[in-house]
Design a protein around this motif. Structure first.
Motif, PDB file in Angstrom:
ATOM      1  N   SER A   6       0.829  -1.209   0.000  1.00  0.00           N
ATOM      2  CA  SER A   6       0.000   0.000   0.000  1.00  0.00           C
ATOM      3  C   SER A   6       0.864   1.260   0.000  1.00  0.00           C
ATOM      4  N   ALA A   7       1.990   1.205   0.690  1.00  0.00           N
ATOM      5  CA  ALA A   7       2.886   2.364   0.733  1.00  0.00           C
ATOM      6  C   ALA A   7       3.524   2.601  -0.632  1.00  0.00           C
ATOM      7  N   VAL A  13       0.776   7.252  -6.374  1.00  0.00           N
ATOM      8  CA  VAL A  13      -0.373   8.157  -6.384  1.00  0.00           C
ATOM      9  C   VAL A  13       0.071   9.579  -6.046  1.00  0.00           C
ATOM     10  N   ILE A  14       0.929   9.702  -5.049  1.00  0.00           N
ATOM     11  CA  ILE A  14       1.418  11.021  -4.641  1.00  0.00           C
ATOM     12  C   ILE A  14       2.210  11.668  -5.771  1.00  0.00           C
ATOM     13  N   ALA A  15       3.019  10.879  -6.467  1.00  0.00           N
ATOM     14  CA  ALA A  15       3.809  11.420  -7.576  1.00  0.00           C
ATOM     15  C   ALA A  15       2.895  11.948  -8.685  1.00  0.00           C
ATOM     16  N   ARG A  17      -0.281  12.893  -8.349  1.00  0.00           N
ATOM     17  CA  ARG A  17      -1.026  14.031  -7.823  1.00  0.00           C
ATOM     18  C   ARG A  17      -0.154  15.284  -7.803  1.00  0.00           C
ATOM     19  N   THR A  18       1.113  15.110  -7.459  1.00  0.00           N
ATOM     20  CA  THR A  18       2.037  16.239  -7.423  1.00  0.00           C
ATOM     21  C   THR A  18       2.191  16.850  -8.812  1.00  0.00           C
ATOM     22  N   LEU A  19       2.306  16.004  -9.828  1.00  0.00           N
ATOM     23  CA  LEU A  19       2.418  16.510 -11.198  1.00  0.00           C
ATOM     24  C   LEU A  19       1.178  17.296 -11.609  1.00  0.00           C
ATOM     25  N   VAL A  20       0.015  16.757 -11.297  1.00  0.00           N
ATOM     26  CA  VAL A  20      -1.233  17.428 -11.662  1.00  0.00           C
ATOM     27  C   VAL A  20      -1.342  18.768 -10.946  1.00  0.00           C
ATOM     28  N   ASN A  21      -0.995  18.777  -9.655  1.00  0.00           N
ATOM     29  CA  ASN A  21      -1.066  20.024  -8.893  1.00  0.00           C
ATOM     30  C   ASN A  21      -0.084  21.059  -9.428  1.00  0.00           C
ATOM     31  N   LYS A  22       1.105  20.612  -9.828  1.00  0.00           N
ATOM     32  CA  LYS A  22       2.088  21.536 -10.404  1.00  0.00           C
ATOM     33  C   LYS A  22       1.560  22.136 -11.700  1.00  0.00           C
ATOM     34  N   MET A  23       0.907  21.307 -12.515  1.00  0.00           N
ATOM     35  CA  MET A  23       0.347  21.807 -13.772  1.00  0.00           C
ATOM     36  C   MET A  23      -0.743  22.839 -13.510  1.00  0.00           C
ATOM     37  N   ARG A  24      -1.605  22.545 -12.548  1.00  0.00           N
ATOM     38  CA  ARG A  24      -2.685  23.484 -12.223  1.00  0.00           C
ATOM     39  C   ARG A  24      -2.118  24.811 -11.729  1.00  0.00           C
ATOM     40  N   LYS A  25      -1.135  24.718 -10.849  1.00  0.00           N
ATOM     41  CA  LYS A  25      -0.535  25.926 -10.285  1.00  0.00           C
ATOM     42  C   LYS A  25       0.165  26.737 -11.373  1.00  0.00           C
TER      43      LYS A  25
END
Length: 89
Positions: A6-7, A13-15, A17-25
């Motif tokens: 799970s870890a 998943v975190i990687a 999500r981080t990419l998507v958030n960077k794109m949005r920002k």
């Protein structure tokens, strides 16, 4: 390095999500930068469209949890003040 299954999955998943958030920002910062450039040039016709775009991007970032709502409200308020100053000048 993660040992549990799970870890390991959460690291992936975190990687993502981080990419998507960077794109949005990045998209939001670009919209704000374009608006500021239009304000500096004094283009009254395109300033409203650019403001709507920047405001929309900021609201989307808030809804997705990328930035805090007070941060977005502060930025929108300051940009709106600049737009109003241009429109009345």
């Amino acid at each position: 390095m993660a040992n549990h299954k799970s870890a390991k999955k959460m690291m992936k998943v975190i990687a993502k999500r981080t990419l998507v958030n960077k794109m949005r920002k990045s998209k939001t910062r670009t919209a704000i930068r374009r608006l500021v450039d239009i304000i500096k040039s004094g283009d009254k016709e395109n300033v409203v469209l650019a403001f709507r775009n920047a405001e929309s991007n900021l609201h989307k970032c808030v809804n997705k949890g990328v930035i805090h709502r007070n941060t977005a409200a502060r930025k929108i308020s300051r940009l709106n003040a600049k737009v109003k100053a241009l429109m009345t000048a």
